[in-house]
Design an enzyme around this catalytic site. Structure first.
Site, PDB file in Angstrom:
ATOM      1  N   ILE A   4       1.471   3.799   1.770  1.00 55.10           N
ATOM      2  CA  ILE A   4       2.199   4.275   2.963  1.00 55.10           C
ATOM      3  C   ILE A   4       3.258   3.274   3.435  1.00 55.10           C
ATOM      4  O   ILE A   4       4.081   3.602   4.282  1.00 55.10           O
ATOM      5  CB  ILE A   4       1.274   4.639   4.160  1.00 55.10           C
ATOM      6  CG1 ILE A   4       0.760   3.395   4.873  1.00 55.10           C
ATOM      7  CG2 ILE A   4       0.163   5.584   3.755  1.00 55.10           C
ATOM      8  CD1 ILE A   4       0.322   3.690   6.304  1.00 55.10           C
ATOM      9  N   LYS A   5       3.284   2.059   2.895  1.00 54.25           N
ATOM     10  CA  LYS A   5       4.215   1.042   3.396  1.00 54.25           C
ATOM     11  C   LYS A   5       5.644   1.310   2.895  1.00 54.25           C
ATOM     12  O   LYS A   5       5.856   2.192   2.064  1.00 54.25           O
ATOM     13  CB  LYS A   5       3.715  -0.359   3.010  1.00 54.25           C
ATOM     14  CG  LYS A   5       2.278  -0.646   3.467  1.00 54.25           C
ATOM     15  CD  LYS A   5       2.104  -0.692   4.989  1.00 54.25           C
ATOM     16  CE  LYS A   5       0.678  -0.427   5.418  1.00 54.25           C
ATOM     17  NZ  LYS A   5      -0.223  -1.544   5.421  1.00 54.25           N
ATOM     18  N   ASN A   6       6.602   0.532   3.374  1.00 59.61           N
ATOM     19  CA  ASN A   6       8.011   0.883   3.096  1.00 59.61           C
ATOM     20  C   ASN A   6       8.389   0.783   1.625  1.00 59.61           C
ATOM     21  O   ASN A   6       9.277   1.499   1.169  1.00 59.61           O
ATOM     22  CB  ASN A   6       8.951   0.035   3.953  1.00 59.61           C
ATOM     23  CG  ASN A   6       8.928   0.486   5.409  1.00 59.61           C
ATOM     24  OD1 ASN A   6       7.858   0.871   5.907  1.00 59.61           O
ATOM     25  ND2 ASN A   6      10.057   0.464   6.076  1.00 59.61           N
ATOM     26  N   ILE A   7       7.759  -0.120   0.877  1.00 53.79           N
ATOM     27  CA  ILE A   7       7.827  -0.045  -0.588  1.00 53.79           C
ATOM     28  C   ILE A   7       6.393  -0.159  -1.106  1.00 53.79           C
ATOM     29  O   ILE A   7       5.539  -0.768  -0.451  1.00 53.79           O
ATOM     30  CB  ILE A   7       8.723  -1.137  -1.239  1.00 53.79           C
ATOM     31  CG1 ILE A   7       8.183  -2.544  -1.002  1.00 53.79           C
ATOM     32  CG2 ILE A   7      10.173  -1.000  -0.769  1.00 53.79           C
ATOM     33  CD1 ILE A   7       8.888  -3.617  -1.831  1.00 53.79           C
ATOM     34  N   HIS A  42       0.861  -1.189   0.000  1.00 51.36           N
ATOM     35  CA  HIS A  42       0.000   0.000   0.000  1.00 51.36           C
ATOM     36  C   HIS A  42       0.908   1.253   0.000  1.00 51.36           C
ATOM     37  O   HIS A  42       2.037   1.189   0.485  1.00 51.36           O
ATOM     38  CB  HIS A  42      -0.876  -0.071   1.266  1.00 51.36           C
ATOM     39  CG  HIS A  42      -1.742   1.118   1.475  1.00 51.36           C
ATOM     40  ND1 HIS A  42      -1.285   2.253   2.119  1.00 51.36           N
ATOM     41  CD2 HIS A  42      -3.025   1.355   1.137  1.00 51.36           C
ATOM     42  CE1 HIS A  42      -2.264   3.140   2.152  1.00 51.36           C
ATOM     43  NE2 HIS A  42      -3.328   2.622   1.565  1.00 51.36           N
TER      44      HIS A  42
END
Ligand SMILES: *Cc1c(COP(=O)(O)O)cnc(C)c1O
Length: 392
Positions: free
Chosen positions: A189-192, A187
C-alpha cells in the site's frame, strides 16, 4: 441509494499497487537468471535509492519493521530506557520499542494534521528518555526543526518513521535522516512497493556497518557472490544477527517503482486535489489538514474524519461505503488503545484525548495512482449518498 447515485459494478479498493509490464519482465529476468535472493539488483536498488534521496548509507531489508527492530538494537536501546513516539502510527513503531524491553512514552497529536504535537515533546522527556521516533504521517513531514531542537537540548537520538515518506520533503530536504536514522516501507500500500521491503538510511558510517551485520547473520564482510566463481566461501560472524536481507526478486520491482516515484506521487497529489475540491461542500467529513511549514506532500493516504454531523459512527460509514463498492482503511487505531498496550499500560488510556477522538473517527478513502479521473467523483458521490440516506 438515493437520487442520481448509481452503484458501480466493480469494487474500488482503498489501495492497489501499480505493477506494470516492466516490473513483471524484471522479475521474470531474475527468475531466469538463476539468482533470486540478495544480489546485483538489490545493490542497484540501494544505489538508486541513495542517489534519489541523497543519503550516504542505505540498507534495503525485508520490511520497515525489520529496520525498526535492528535500528533500535544498533542505537543501543535497552530495558529501562524510554522512547517518545506518537500513538497515531502502525503498531510496529511501538512494538519494536517493546521488543527491545524499553518503554514507549506517547505524545498526543495535532487534530488537523495528525502529526505528533511537537509542543508537548519537552514535557514528556525524563531522565530515562533516550530517543524520539516521529512519524511523517500520511506523506507530510512532522515538524522536524521543533523535534530536533528538543532532541539536541536533551541529548536524544531521533529515528524517523518515514514509512509513508518516499519523496516527502521538509523545507527542501528529503525526510528520513535529519538525525541518526530513518526507515522507509515498501509494503504494497505504500507509495512504491517491492512486495514487502524496507530501507534504513543513515549518515553515520559506523552505525551503517553495524546495521549491515545485524541485517544478515552478523557477517561483517559480505559479498552476495560468495558462492560464485572466485568468491571465498569462508564467513566470520562478528555478532548475533538476523535474517532481514532484501531479495533481488524484491529489487526487480523496486528499481522500476523508484524510477516512477515522481510520476506516482504527482498522480496521488492530483487525485487528492480532486478530493479536496469535491469534499469542500461535505461538512460531515473533514479531510486532513496540511502543515503550515514548507514541505512536499506525497499524499500517501487520503484520510477523512467522520464528524458528529454525519450522525453515524465511522464503522457504519465504512460499512455503507462498502455496500456501494468503495473500500476504505483505518490509519490508524491509536496504538495505546490496542489490547496488549491498553492492558500493559492502562495509564495511557484516556490520557491522549486528540488521538483517541480521532482514532474513532478516521477513515482512509481510495487513493492510488491507477485510479481513474472519475474515481474520486464516484467516491464522493457514494459518501454524499450515504449521508443523504442518513438524513432522510
Ligand atoms: C507500514 C508502516 C510501517 C511498517 O512497514 P512494514 O514494511 O510493513 O514493516 C511502520 N510505520 C508506519 C507508519 C507504517 O505505515
Amino acid at each position: 441509494m438515493t437520487g442520481s447515485f448509481a452503484k458501480r459494478p466493480d469494487f474500488l479498493p482503498f489501495s492497489r499497487p501499480t505493477i506494470r509490464q516492466v516490473e513483471i519482465d524484471e522479475v521474470v529476468d531474475s527468475l531466469r537468471s538463476g539468482w533470486i535472493t540478495t544480489g546485483p539488483k538489490a545493490e542497484r536498488f540501494e544505489r538508486d535509492f541513495a542517489a534519489y534521496t541523497g543519503f550516504p548509507y542505505v540498507l534495503a531489508l525485508s520490511s520497515a519493521t525489520a529496520g525498526q527492530h535492528i535500528g533500535l538494537i544498533a542505537l543501543g536501546l535497552k530495558p529501562g530506557d524510554e522512547v517518545i513516539t506518537t500513538p497515531m502510527t502502525w503498531a510496529s513503531t511501538v512494538s519494536m520499542i517493546e521488543v527491545a524491553g524499553a518503554t514507549p512514552v506517547y505524545v498526543d497529536i495535532h487534530r488537523d494534521t495528525l502529526q505528533i504535537d511537537e509542543r508537548q515533546l519537552e514535557a514528556a522527556v525524563t531522565s530515562r528518555t533516550v530517543g524520539i521516533i516521529p512519524v511523517h504521517y500520511a506523506g507530510a513531514p512532522a515538524d522536524v526543526d521543533a523535534i530536533l531542537a528538543v532532541a539536541r537540548r536533551h541529548g536524544l537520538w531521533v529515528f524517523e518513521d518515514a514509512a509513508h515518506g518516499v519523496g516527502c520533503l521538509y523545507k527542501g530536504t528529503h525526510v528520513g535522516c535529519f538525525d541518526r536514522l530513518g526507515v522507509f516501507s515498501f509494503h504494497p500500500i505504500k507509495n512504491i512497493t517491492t512486495g514487502e521491503g524496507g530501507m534504513l538510511v543513515t549518515r553515520d558510517e559506523a552505525l551503517a556497518k553495524k546495521l549491515k551485520a545485524l541485517r544478515f547473520h552478523g557477517l561483517e564482510k559480505q559479498a552476495w557472490n560468495r558462492y560464485a566463481e572466485g568468491g571465498s566461501p569462508q564467513v566470520e560472524i562478528v555478532l548475533p544477527g538476523f535474517k532481514y536481507n532484501f531479495m533481488d526478486l524484491q529489487a526487480a520491482l523496486g528499481i522500476h517503482q523508484l524510477a516512477s516515484v515522481g510520476e506516482f506521487n504527482d498522480r496521488r497529489r492530483a487525485l487528492a486535489a480532486r478530493y479536496d475540491a469535491l469534499l469542500a461542500d461535505v461538512p460531515e467529513v473533514e479531510p486532513l489538514g496540511v502543515p503550515g511549514y514548507d514541505h512536499f506532500h506525497t499524499r500517501h493516504l487520503y484520510v477523512v474524519k467522520v464528524l458528529e454531523a454525519a450522525r453515524m459512527t465511522r464503522d457504519e460509514f465504512i460499512a455503507a461505503l462498502r455496500e456501494r463498492n468503495v473500500g476504505t482503511g483505518i490509519h490508524f487505531r491509536a496504538v495505546h488503545t490496542q489490547p496488549y498496550y491498553a492492558g500493559k499500560y492502562p495509564q495511557w488510556v484516556g490520557a491522549l484525548p486528540v488521538a483517541e477522538w480521532v482514532s474513532e473517527r478516521l477513515c482512509s478513502i481510495p487513493l492510488f495512482p491507477l485510479m481513474t479521473d472519475g474515481d474520486p467523483g464516484y467516491v464522493v458521490g457514494a459518501i454524499k449518498d450515504v449521508l443523504a440516506r442518513r438524513r432522510s
